[in-house]
Design a protein around this motif. Structure first.
Motif, mmCIF file in Angstrom:
data_model
loop_
_atom_site.group_PDB
_atom_site.id
_atom_site.type_symbol
_atom_site.label_atom_id
_atom_site.label_comp_id
_atom_site.label_asym_id
_atom_site.label_seq_id
_atom_site.Cartn_x
_atom_site.Cartn_y
_atom_site.Cartn_z
ATOM 1 N N ASP A 113 66.127 97.531 108.574
ATOM 2 C CA ASP A 113 64.844 97.386 107.900
ATOM 3 C C ASP A 113 63.702 97.354 108.915
ATOM 4 O O ASP A 113 63.909 97.113 110.109
ATOM 5 C CB ASP A 113 64.801 96.173 106.958
ATOM 6 C CG ASP A 113 64.642 94.824 107.665
ATOM 7 O OD1 ASP A 113 64.129 94.767 108.801
ATOM 8 O OD2 ASP A 113 65.022 93.804 107.073
ATOM 9 N N GLY A 114 62.520 97.641 108.425
ATOM 10 C CA GLY A 114 61.296 97.546 109.201
ATOM 11 C C GLY A 114 60.291 96.716 108.426
ATOM 12 O O GLY A 114 60.152 96.884 107.205
ATOM 13 N N THR A 115 59.610 95.790 109.079
ATOM 14 C CA THR A 115 58.701 94.882 108.397
ATOM 15 C C THR A 115 57.383 94.746 109.138
ATOM 16 O O THR A 115 57.297 94.995 110.346
ATOM 17 C CB THR A 115 59.319 93.479 108.238
ATOM 18 O OG1 THR A 115 59.587 92.933 109.545
ATOM 19 C CG2 THR A 115 60.604 93.525 107.441
ATOM 20 N N VAL A 116 56.371 94.354 108.405
ATOM 21 C CA VAL A 116 55.119 93.879 108.983
ATOM 22 C C VAL A 116 54.927 92.457 108.467
ATOM 23 O O VAL A 116 55.233 92.172 107.304
ATOM 24 C CB VAL A 116 53.923 94.773 108.597
ATOM 25 C CG1 VAL A 116 54.092 96.167 109.159
ATOM 26 C CG2 VAL A 116 53.725 94.837 107.088
ATOM 27 N N SER A 117 54.447 91.570 109.317
ATOM 28 C CA SER A 117 54.301 90.181 108.911
ATOM 29 C C SER A 117 53.052 89.567 109.518
ATOM 30 O O SER A 117 52.492 90.069 110.501
ATOM 31 C CB SER A 117 55.538 89.366 109.306
ATOM 32 O OG SER A 117 55.747 89.398 110.704
ATOM 33 N N PHE A 118 52.644 88.460 108.916
ATOM 34 C CA PHE A 118 51.488 87.706 109.365
ATOM 35 C C PHE A 118 51.934 86.275 109.622
ATOM 36 O O PHE A 118 52.557 85.652 108.759
ATOM 37 C CB PHE A 118 50.380 87.745 108.318
ATOM 38 C CG PHE A 118 49.912 89.134 107.990
ATOM 39 C CD1 PHE A 118 48.882 89.725 108.706
ATOM 40 C CD2 PHE A 118 50.520 89.870 106.976
ATOM 41 C CE1 PHE A 118 48.454 91.008 108.422
ATOM 42 C CE2 PHE A 118 50.103 91.158 106.681
ATOM 43 C CZ PHE A 118 49.069 91.726 107.412
ATOM 44 N N ILE A 119 51.655 85.777 110.806
ATOM 45 C CA ILE A 119 52.021 84.414 111.196
ATOM 46 C C ILE A 119 50.731 83.638 111.430
ATOM 47 O O ILE A 119 49.869 84.081 112.193
ATOM 48 C CB ILE A 119 52.897 84.413 112.455
ATOM 49 C CG1 ILE A 119 54.147 85.258 112.240
ATOM 50 C CG2 ILE A 119 53.289 82.988 112.832
ATOM 51 C CD1 ILE A 119 55.042 85.386 113.463
ATOM 52 N N GLY A 120 50.598 82.495 110.784
ATOM 53 C CA GLY A 120 49.350 81.743 110.796
ATOM 54 C C GLY A 120 49.076 80.993 112.084
ATOM 55 O O GLY A 120 48.927 79.762 112.076
ATOM 56 N N THR A 121 49.001 81.706 113.195
ATOM 57 C CA THR A 121 48.679 81.104 114.480
ATOM 58 C C THR A 121 47.888 82.099 115.315
ATOM 59 O O THR A 121 48.083 83.312 115.200
ATOM 60 C CB THR A 121 49.948 80.684 115.237
ATOM 61 O OG1 THR A 121 49.588 80.149 116.518
ATOM 62 C CG2 THR A 121 50.879 81.858 115.444
ATOM 63 N N ASP A 122 46.990 81.571 116.160
ATOM 64 C CA ASP A 122 46.255 82.431 117.090
ATOM 65 C C ASP A 122 46.822 82.353 118.500
ATOM 66 O O ASP A 122 46.228 82.852 119.447
ATOM 67 C CB ASP A 122 44.772 82.049 117.109
ATOM 68 C CG ASP A 122 44.548 80.629 117.616
ATOM 69 O OD1 ASP A 122 45.525 79.851 117.656
ATOM 70 O OD2 ASP A 122 43.407 80.301 117.967
ATOM 71 N N LYS A 123 47.994 81.731 118.636
ATOM 72 C CA LYS A 123 48.564 81.488 119.958
ATOM 73 C C LYS A 123 49.736 82.404 120.286
ATOM 74 O O LYS A 123 50.333 82.277 121.358
ATOM 75 C CB LYS A 123 48.981 80.021 120.086
ATOM 76 C CG LYS A 123 47.829 79.045 119.895
ATOM 77 C CD LYS A 123 48.300 77.609 120.028
ATOM 78 C CE LYS A 123 47.144 76.628 119.903
ATOM 79 N NZ LYS A 123 46.519 76.676 118.571
ATOM 80 N N LEU A 124 50.106 83.302 119.400
ATOM 81 C CA LEU A 124 51.277 84.132 119.645
ATOM 82 C C LEU A 124 51.075 85.042 120.854
ATOM 83 O O LEU A 124 52.038 85.401 121.531
ATOM 84 C CB LEU A 124 51.602 84.971 118.406
ATOM 85 C CG LEU A 124 53.053 85.458 118.298
ATOM 86 C CD1 LEU A 124 53.996 84.286 118.112
ATOM 87 C CD2 LEU A 124 53.203 86.435 117.142
ATOM 88 N N ASP A 125 49.827 85.412 121.137
ATOM 89 C CA ASP A 125 49.539 86.203 122.334
ATOM 90 C C ASP A 125 49.148 85.325 123.515
ATOM 91 O O ASP A 125 48.662 85.823 124.544
ATOM 92 C CB ASP A 125 48.432 87.217 122.052
ATOM 93 C CG ASP A 125 47.111 86.554 121.681
ATOM 94 O OD1 ASP A 125 47.112 85.340 121.403
ATOM 95 O OD2 ASP A 125 46.085 87.252 121.658
#
Length: 299
Positions: free
Chosen positions: A217-229
């Motif tokens: 499968d292939g997905t797009v997702s949104f994670i509620g944080t500004d720290k992932l980068d």
């Protein structure tokens, strides 16, 4: 969405599936995730940001990183399936010519006074507890395509640092190595950040036999944080002349590959679960119930 509500839905799905369902599927696999961007409003910048910025600065180059995942799935009908997934994803990126001002003006990090001019990198991870919903829109053969939606909780850790750690000694004359920013890692006193995650995708299940299939499968997702980068976001507040932390959502893409094992579970809680004289799962029919996997391949 409320985090307690998400956990409640996940628990109910897992318990309900094990107690009332007869078809359980177990999946293990690897994933390759990539941080793409952040979704949200633009930051209100400090008025001195131009004076402290490198006009030749470049953007981060984000890379796909490997992770792993495991899932217990419940088949409710030929078209509908739910699952509880534990997912570990990694993300990374680098910037050879960064801007100067990364954390100089951040009031939350007054101890950091370095102007970051050397190449920098970030490495982050997310441990995700996810509730999946799949709809198989053409479940009639050995190749079964599906649409997917999901939601859950992510526990995020991240570090942001010089690519060459010797910079701490050769440039800044500091003993040992430090870290420009860290959260939820061994180099941080802060715990992992908990964030809501959600997304959608598509994929297919390729049946090798009645019990084993390959999964993609292939997905797009949104994670509620500004720290992932590895870079928190700040708004400059004109009235107080201070910086205020502001959270955006991380936009992530991921590819998953795995293998699925299907088992038939009957706890005797279903009145129609008894077998007829021919050994069928449906009384008086002499054939496998259509609510079991691969029924359509047998008829």
């Amino acid at each position: 969405m409320n985090r307690k509500l998400i956990l409640t839905l996940i628990i109910l799905t897992l318990v309900g599936g094990n107690v009332f369902g007869q078809i359980l599927k177990y999946r293990v696999g690897v994933n390759y995730g990539k941080f793409n961007d952040e979704v949200g409003k633009d930051e209100v910048e400090h008025p001195l940001i131009e004076n402290l910025s490198n006009p030749n600065a470049t953007e981060f180059v984000h890379a796909f990183e490997p992770g792993f995942e495991a899932e217990i799935m419940q088949l409710w009908s030929p078209n509908i399936e739910t699952g509880i997934e534990l997912d570990f994803s990694k993300f990374s990126g680098s910037n050879d010519i960064p801007p100067y001002y990364n954390y100089i003006l951040a009031q939350d990090f007054p101890e950091i006074t370095h102007r970051v001019t050397e190449p920098i990198v970030y490495e982050s991870s997310a441990l995700n507890l996810i509730l999946n919903f799949r709809y198989y829109f053409a479940p009639d053969g050995s190749i079964n395509p599906f649409f997917k939606a999901f939601g859950g909780l992510s526990f995020v850790g991240a570090e942001y640092n010089y690519e060459d750690l010797s910079v701490w000694e050769t440039v800044w004359s500091e003993e040992g190595t430090g870290v420009l920013y860290a959260v939820g890692t061994e180099n941080s006193d802060q715990p992992k950040e908990t964030a809501v995650c959600y997304g959608f995708g598509a994929g297919l299940d390729f049946a090798l036999n009645e019990q084993i299939s390959l999964y993609l499968d292939g997905t797009v997702s949104f994670i509620g944080t500004d720290k992932l980068d590895g870079i928190p976001n700040y708004d400059y507040v004109v009235e107080t002349q201070n910086l205020k932390a502001v959270g955006n959502r991380a936009f992530v893409t991921q590819i998953s590959l795995g293998i699925v094992f299907t088992s038939k579970t009957d706890l005797g809680l279903n009145k129609n679960s008894g077998k007829n004289k021919k050994g069928s799962g449906v009384k008086g029919t002499g054939r496998t119930t259509p609510w079991r996997p691969f029924y359509r391949q047998k008829r």
